[in-house]
Motif scaffolding. Sequence first.
Motif, short mmCIF file in Angstrom:
data_model
loop_
_atom_site.label_atom_id
_atom_site.label_comp_id
_atom_site.label_asym_id
_atom_site.label_seq_id
_atom_site.Cartn_x
_atom_site.Cartn_y
_atom_site.Cartn_z
N GLU A 1 -10.60 7.35 1.44
CA GLU A 1 -9.15 7.34 1.28
C GLU A 1 -8.76 6.06 0.53
OE1 GLU A 1 -7.39 7.61 5.11
OE2 GLU A 1 -7.84 9.75 5.34
N PRO B 1 -5.63 3.84 -1.25
CA PRO B 1 -4.20 3.62 -1.46
C PRO B 1 -3.90 3.34 -2.93
CG PRO B 1 -5.17 1.65 -0.58
CD PRO B 1 -6.28 2.69 -0.60
N SER C 1 -2.16 7.09 -4.60
CA SER C 1 -3.07 7.18 -3.46
C SER C 1 -3.69 8.57 -3.39
CB SER C 1 -2.30 6.88 -2.17
OG SER C 1 -1.29 7.84 -1.95
N VAL D 1 -1.85 7.57 1.66
CA VAL D 1 -2.77 6.60 2.25
C VAL D 1 -2.04 5.27 2.36
CG1 VAL D 1 -4.98 5.41 2.03
CG2 VAL D 1 -4.75 7.79 1.25
N ALA E 1 -1.09 1.51 2.39
CA ALA E 1 -1.60 0.35 1.64
C ALA E 1 -2.28 -0.63 2.57
CB ALA E 1 -0.44 -0.32 0.89
#
Length: 836
Positions: free
Chosen positions: A255, A257, A279, A307, A309
């Motif tokens: 994942e 960001p 993201s 996602v 940060a």
Amino acid sequence: LIEFAPAWWVDARLRQQLHDAAVRLGESVAYDSIGTVEFLVSGDRFAFIELNARLQVEHTVTEAVCGIDLVRFQLQLARGETLGALDLFSPPKLNGFAVQARVAMETLGAGGTMVPTGGTIVAFEPPPGTRVDTFVAPGYETSGRYDSLLAKVIVHDVDHTRVLARAADALDSLVIDGVDTNRGLLADLLRDPDVEVGAFDTVWLDDALKERAPVSPTAVSPTAVEPNTGGPAEGIVAAPMQGTVVRFEVAVGDEVPAGAPVAILEAMKMEHVVTTRTSGIVRGLGASAGATVSEGQVLAELDPADVAARETVADDDVDLDHIRPDLAEVIERHSHGLDENRPEAVAKRRKLGKRTARENVGDLLDEGSLIEYGALVVAAQRKRRSDEELRVKTPADGMIGGVGTLAGHSIAVASYDYTVLAGTQGLQNHRKKDRLFEIAEQQRLPFVFFTEGGGGRPGDTDGTGVAGLDCLAFAYFGRLSGLVPTVGIASGRCFAGNAAILGCCDVVIATADANIGMGGPAMIEGGGLGVYRPEEIGPIEDQVASGVVDIAVDDEADAVAAAKQYLSYFLEPSIDTDDVEHADQRLLRRAIPENRLRVYEVRAVIETLFDTDSVLELRNGFGAGMVTALARIDGRAVGVIANDPGHLAGAIDSDGADKAARFMQLCDAHDLPIVFLCDTPGIMVGPDAERTGLVRHASRLFVTAGGLTVPYMTIVLRKGYGLGAQAMAGGSFHAPTFIVGWPTSEFGGMGLEGAVRLGYRNELAAIEDPDERERTFQEMVARMYEVGKGVRMAEAFEIDDVIDPADTRRWITVGLAASPDPVRRTGKKRPHVDTW
């Protein structure tokens, strides 16, 4: 990609013009080795691009059509052989045509761009009977960090159509396995009909590559490009440039960001962080670590997802006082040269009643304005001392130098440091001087040099020379003369090369303890001329009397103050008149005694006439009959040249003539107008005077004045007789901007008394009574005075007017106003200012 020789589509006339232009260019710079001159040709016109002073990749086609081994030829020239001896350029006759095709680790990608490749060479077989320049062999592992060129295929034939076909066939026969190359593309281009007839220009290749370009599966496809922006579509992370993937910062399934790093890309030996715009979750990677990618190639694809940060350190939390290791090293290295870290050296200076070099430079410049050059340099003695010892004992190689400001104006400054190897001239500080002198020349910066020291240093071991006579410092510093004001400051011992630098300066300022000489005790003793203490060589009283020293002061603080004042006339030739004060000008009406034979103090006249505290006299211990000074009138800087009736009644002798002529050069070189205050019975006469070479010395006044470009004006205070008066008016009474006399002024072809004695010798001799003879003589002198006094001269218009002395300032200021301030020049008006 491909080079031809010669270009068969260029007609013979244009080719000859190109050859002639290349030869003229080489001759104009006396070029005598291998070089490649490049032109851009359009139709029958051509433009010069550049001259490469070396062999280039395409030199092989020249070798093929000229029959010359250029590499061997270049080595022969380097060995000292000449073109004539080699008998190669008569000129050589061109034979046929040649083609060079550059085989490189590149393939044609989408859009006509060349995509870099790489790998390990598995097989390499050049085509039979063909010249191939290469470095590769089976097993060679290529690298995307270097030029992609693998081999050059060179073919020669007498027919240009056949040479194209043979070159294409040779490329077909070339075997390179293990890496993808442009071999097939080169062969295809050589078979293009446009190439055969020379029907191409600077954009032809771009179009040809686009026509042949495949659809690359790894490049961003049209569907992956954002409409109207040309950028990658959402979820696509593309390479912003060609480079090599150092590593990926993400893996499939991560994942990521927005703004997070995806990959580190190396291009031109620099690492670039490639980040996401949005993201998401990594769906796939378009390359692997170590792979070379082209601009626009997909590095990663992301499925959109929210996602969060990652937390980052806020700017407010960053410790701005943190010192990184690399910065700590720099700070530590600079600390070696600071006075506070050299207490023993400072104590020695204090014991002598002297300041350190850094204190003098700091006093001269505006606080904190110095940009020091070569602060980390040490003496060239690594064969004798350790690095640590050199850093501690020879900081800056004994010379502090750089650029700073004085009253807001940029100047260059250098100072030998007597606490480091006695302020001697070393290999490295010579290089620092050279650098600063060049900067001062390029930027037209006034230069101040503190020259305390003992001359050349014999203890440097790291150079490759023998005598060191090829150093450029003196040539470079000499070039500054006449271009920018230069000031030399001598304190303590100043010998040999240090004294030579000092003597090159426009003005020399020296302290009471200065000893200045072209050779110190060691050189004198080495020359078999005796043994002397340093204090016996060139003491200040000798150097003031000889004219070497322009301004004598008590100590270094006074020397710096004098340097500041001197430079102010050139850095600020005009200042705000609201700050100007001057004495009551009515005092000038009483400055010259009514008794025409009574001596007076001309310096008092100067101090009264010009702005208060603005007068700086130069060389007041030399050429006593002539006063030379810088001054201001209503804030404007001028030079002042005055006769002193207290010495030889103001007659001009050899020393006085030299002093005034040199001062005229100084003022003219730096655009200062000149005010002459004349009171002279003429040029000195007599056998003793002639033994000094007076004829030549006095004539300097005329030839120097003849070249003046600044305005000058003459005020006759009292006597204006003969050639001496003409010299004080630039050679003629009609040469200055104006010439006026005071009511006390008197004129004649020679002194009145002398004229009477010579003109009426027989008449006076016939008078037997001595008292009667003297009375008659005085009556004749009085009658001649009536004829030659100022108002009679003004009536005859030999001078412009006789004025009230109190009105002298107005005459000068109006005369100056008629001459505008000089514009900033980029070069010299005079080749140099005489050092004498």
